[in-house]
Design a protein around this motif. Structure first.
Motif, PDB file in Angstrom:
ATOM      1  N   SER A  95       1.001  -1.210  -0.165  1.00 15.13           N
ATOM      2  CA  SER A  95      -0.045  -0.008   0.228  1.00 15.13           C
ATOM      3  C   SER A  95       0.809   1.261   0.104  1.00 15.13           C
ATOM      4  N   ALA A  96       0.624   2.490  -0.627  1.00  9.42           N
ATOM      5  CA  ALA A  96       1.156   3.737  -0.602  1.00  9.42           C
ATOM      6  C   ALA A  96      -0.032   4.414  -0.379  1.00  9.42           C
ATOM      7  N   TYR A  97       0.846   5.925   0.252  1.00  5.75           N
ATOM      8  CA  TYR A  97      -0.264   6.981   0.517  1.00  5.75           C
ATOM      9  C   TYR A  97       0.636   8.171   0.117  1.00  5.75           C
ATOM     10  N   HIS A  98       0.189   9.257  -0.861  1.00  9.31           N
ATOM     11  CA  HIS A  98       0.679  10.378  -1.165  1.00  9.31           C
ATOM     12  C   HIS A  98      -0.324  11.486  -1.167  1.00  9.31           C
ATOM     13  N   ALA A  99      -1.129  11.466  -0.430  1.00 10.89           N
ATOM     14  CA  ALA A  99      -2.271  12.398  -0.320  1.00 10.89           C
ATOM     15  C   ALA A  99      -2.499  13.464   0.890  1.00 10.89           C
ATOM     16  N   SER A 100      -3.495  14.123   0.840  1.00  7.99           N
ATOM     17  CA  SER A 100      -3.508  15.090   1.986  1.00  7.99           C
ATOM     18  C   SER A 100      -3.144  14.607   3.339  1.00  7.99           C
ATOM     19  N   GLY A 101      -2.557  15.590   4.122  1.00 14.06           N
ATOM     20  CA  GLY A 101      -2.131  15.335   5.331  1.00 14.06           C
ATOM     21  C   GLY A 101      -0.711  14.870   5.455  1.00 14.06           C
ATOM     22  N   SER A 102      -0.189  14.241   4.338  1.00 12.14           N
ATOM     23  CA  SER A 102       1.066  13.750   4.430  1.00 12.14           C
ATOM     24  C   SER A 102       2.119  14.770   3.746  1.00 12.14           C
ATOM     25  N   ARG A 103       3.357  15.137   4.344  1.00 15.10           N
ATOM     26  CA  ARG A 103       4.368  15.670   3.826  1.00 15.10           C
ATOM     27  C   ARG A 103       5.312  14.905   3.054  1.00 15.10           C
ATOM     28  N   GLU A 104       5.473  13.657   3.397  1.00 15.88           N
ATOM     29  CA  GLU A 104       5.954  12.834   2.314  1.00 15.88           C
ATOM     30  C   GLU A 104       5.488  11.348   2.490  1.00 15.88           C
ATOM     31  N   ALA A 105       5.732  10.531   1.377  1.00 16.80           N
ATOM     32  CA  ALA A 105       5.021   9.550   1.041  1.00 16.80           C
ATOM     33  C   ALA A 105       5.276   8.332   2.081  1.00 16.80           C
ATOM     34  N   ALA A 106       4.204   7.502   2.180  1.00 21.47           N
ATOM     35  CA  ALA A 106       4.229   6.503   3.232  1.00 21.47           C
ATOM     36  C   ALA A 106       4.084   5.091   2.419  1.00 21.47           C
ATOM     37  N   PHE A 107       4.733   4.084   2.521  1.00 22.91           N
ATOM     38  CA  PHE A 107       4.336   2.868   2.024  1.00 22.91           C
ATOM     39  C   PHE A 107       4.555   1.505   3.171  1.00 22.91           C
ATOM     40  N   MET A 108       3.788   0.639   2.675  1.00 26.82           N
ATOM     41  CA  MET A 108       3.272  -0.316   3.862  1.00 26.82           C
ATOM     42  C   MET A 108       3.537  -1.605   2.864  1.00 26.82           C
ATOM     43  N   LEU A 109       4.349  -2.687   3.454  1.00 22.10           N
ATOM     44  CA  LEU A 109       4.612  -4.113   3.010  1.00 22.10           C
ATOM     45  C   LEU A 109       4.290  -4.924   4.134  1.00 22.10           C
TER      46      LEU A 109
END
Length: 494
Positions: A382-396
């Motif tokens: 999973s990955a998150y690049h949207a509102s509220g994030s100043r940098e990306a988050a990835f989940m494995l």
């Protein structure tokens, strides 16, 4: 290395029911202590429940784009946030089925671009809900330290309570349309197997639940969310960024408000389950039950106050996990699968369900095969690049371990077998350095590169979209929406 695939399933119809923002454990069949979901529980008893199911992104628009294409966000190279909606430009499983002569119909929320000329691949779209103005949430494009606090966040607590909302009314219409379609389809000549994709909008906020469901959950039943007290909440910098931009909890004044919001959420879960029951009842009543398999899931979860978080957008199980149930001919009954799966597997499942020979994307596997244990060594991304994030988050998710990697912030690591509530971050212990290194290698292999490079590429695309929409000031002047309105409802900008 994957095991050899199981034998193909006999082609049949497929009914896919997608809810919006259903936390993976908010199900009686998942062991929840009080939530009332009798229809989904019955479905799980007749099929396989996937206990390690994930969204490709814990927010609506990118999750639904990835569900459509069967590709992760980095593989698509676009559609990474709520201001970059799917436009049909990448081939979907809907296109594949329609091109092969199968009827593939959607009813309800899609959250695609939905502009004239866009072809999302469906034979027909009924009651389709798309992003506002074909643009979506442009405020999500402002992700640096200047990102304004979202004004719509305060409306979450204010709306919580008994009653009806645009979303409950919309879901009643969607469920009715699905029942009508099934009844009428049963009268038609059989033809090739079809796929009906029914997409509900609850239990997504507003947290206004019909009274008969809201009052199922009084304060003495719902209690309080885990780790809600200020001194219990984790203080990871990603969470601090999120809270400063999406301040849902800032408007929560007391325990009574928390419990009213929880009652609203769980009331909506029960309301949604009621709509699922109506649709499944129509399937059986139309005589289509024996010739139709059913898949239930959600686009992402909801934190429901855990750790002081509401909504989605983070990589804890409550938000990044999804419920997933598959039932029908040939699917093991009463089974719980611990193999990691993702919404990106739905396209491969639909292709196999109806007997379409087109190959799915490389990392997608049919849930029919996984239900039979044919792919035990998978990982979920999973990955998150949207509102509220100043940098990306990835989940494995790899076996029992869940690795959360940020572009530069400290990573997180959880052993979900030993610590299903994610109370102990193993990444802070130097003794786990080798395990972290192994998870990092696995993540980079799945991403095909450096997470920081993907973060930079997404931000470059977002900057271009922001510029094309007049830049920061124009986007700020456009305003904020607490949630996307259903068809025919005027957007409530703030």
């Amino acid at each position: 290395m994957l095991n050899e695939p199981a034998a193909p399933f006999t082609p049949q119809n497929l009914l896919i029911i997608l809810s919006d923002e259903h936390a993976p454990r908010a199900l009686g069949c998942a062991g929840h202590p009080f939530v009332h979901t009798p229809n989904l529980d019955r479905l799980a008893a007749t099929g396989t429940r996937f206990a390690a199911a994930y969204t490709p992104s814990p927010i609506c628009v990118p999750a639904r784009a990835a569900l459509a294409t069967g590709q992760a966000l980095h593989e698509m190279g676009r559609y990474a946030d709520n201001a970059d909606p799917y436009d049909g430009g990448i081939r979907s499983w809907h296109h594949a089925l329609r091109d092969a002569g199968h009827e593939v119909v959607s009813i309800g929320k899609l959250h695609f671009r939905g502009q004239p000329g866009d072809d999302h691949g469906f034979s027909e779209e009924k009651l389709a809900m798309h992003v506002v103005d074909g643009k979506g949430d442009l405020l999500a494009l402002i992700r640096d330290e200047t990102a304004p606090a979202r004004k719509g966040a305060a409306k979450m607590s204010a709306a919580a309570g008994p009653g009806e909302s645009d979303y409950t009314r919309y879901d009643r219409d969607i469920a009715a349309a699905a029942q009508i379609w099934l009844r009428e389809r049963a009268k038609a000549a059989p033809g090739k197997p079809w796929v009906l994709f029914v997409s509900l909008v609850t239990p997504h906020f507003p947290l206004t639940a019909p009274p008969e469901h809201f009052y199922r959950y009084p304060p003495e039943v719902v209690g309080m969310p885990k780790l809600y007290a200020r001194d219990q909440r984790p203080t990871h910098p990603f969470l601090q960024d999120y809270a400063s931009t999406i301040p849902y909890d800032a408007s929560v004044r007391d325990q009574a408000t928390v419990q009213r919001m929880m009652a609203g959420y769980y009331g909506l879960v029960s309301f949604m389950d009621e709509q699922v029951g109506k649709i499944l009842g129509a399937l059986e009543g139309a005589g289509l039950g024996a010739s139709t398999r059913v898949l239930y899931t959600s686009d992402h979860g909801d934190n429901v106050g855990a750790r002081g978080l509401w909504g989605k957008s983070v990589m804890y199980e409550e938000a990044v996990g999804v419920p997933m149930i598959l039932a029908g001919d040939g699917v093991p009954a009463g089974r719980i699968s611990a193999i990691p799966v993702c919404l990106t597997d739905i396209g491969a499942t639909a292709l196999e369900a109806v007997g379409c020979a087109e190959a799915p994307p490389p990392h997608a596997t049919s849930l029919f095969q996984i239900a039979l244990g044919a792919a035990p060594d998978r990982v979920a991304l999973s990955a998150y690049h949207a509102s509220g994030s100043r940098e990306a988050a990835f989940m494995l998710r790899d076996g029992p371990y869940k690795y959360v990697r940020y572009a530069s912030y400290p990573p997180q690591l959880f052993d979900l077998a030993a610590d299903p509530e994610e109370l102990v971050d193993l990444a802070t212990d130097p003794a786990n350095a080798l395990l972290i290194a192994r998870m990092e290698i696995s993540l980079r292999q799945r991403l095909g590169g450096d997470p920081a490079d993907i973060d930079a590429a997404v931000k470059a695309r977002q900057a271009a979209i922001l510029a094309a929409n007049g830049g920061r000031e124009a986007v700020l002047a456009r305003g904020d929406l607490p949630y996307s309105p259903p068809p025919g409802v005027t957007p409530a900008w703030s």
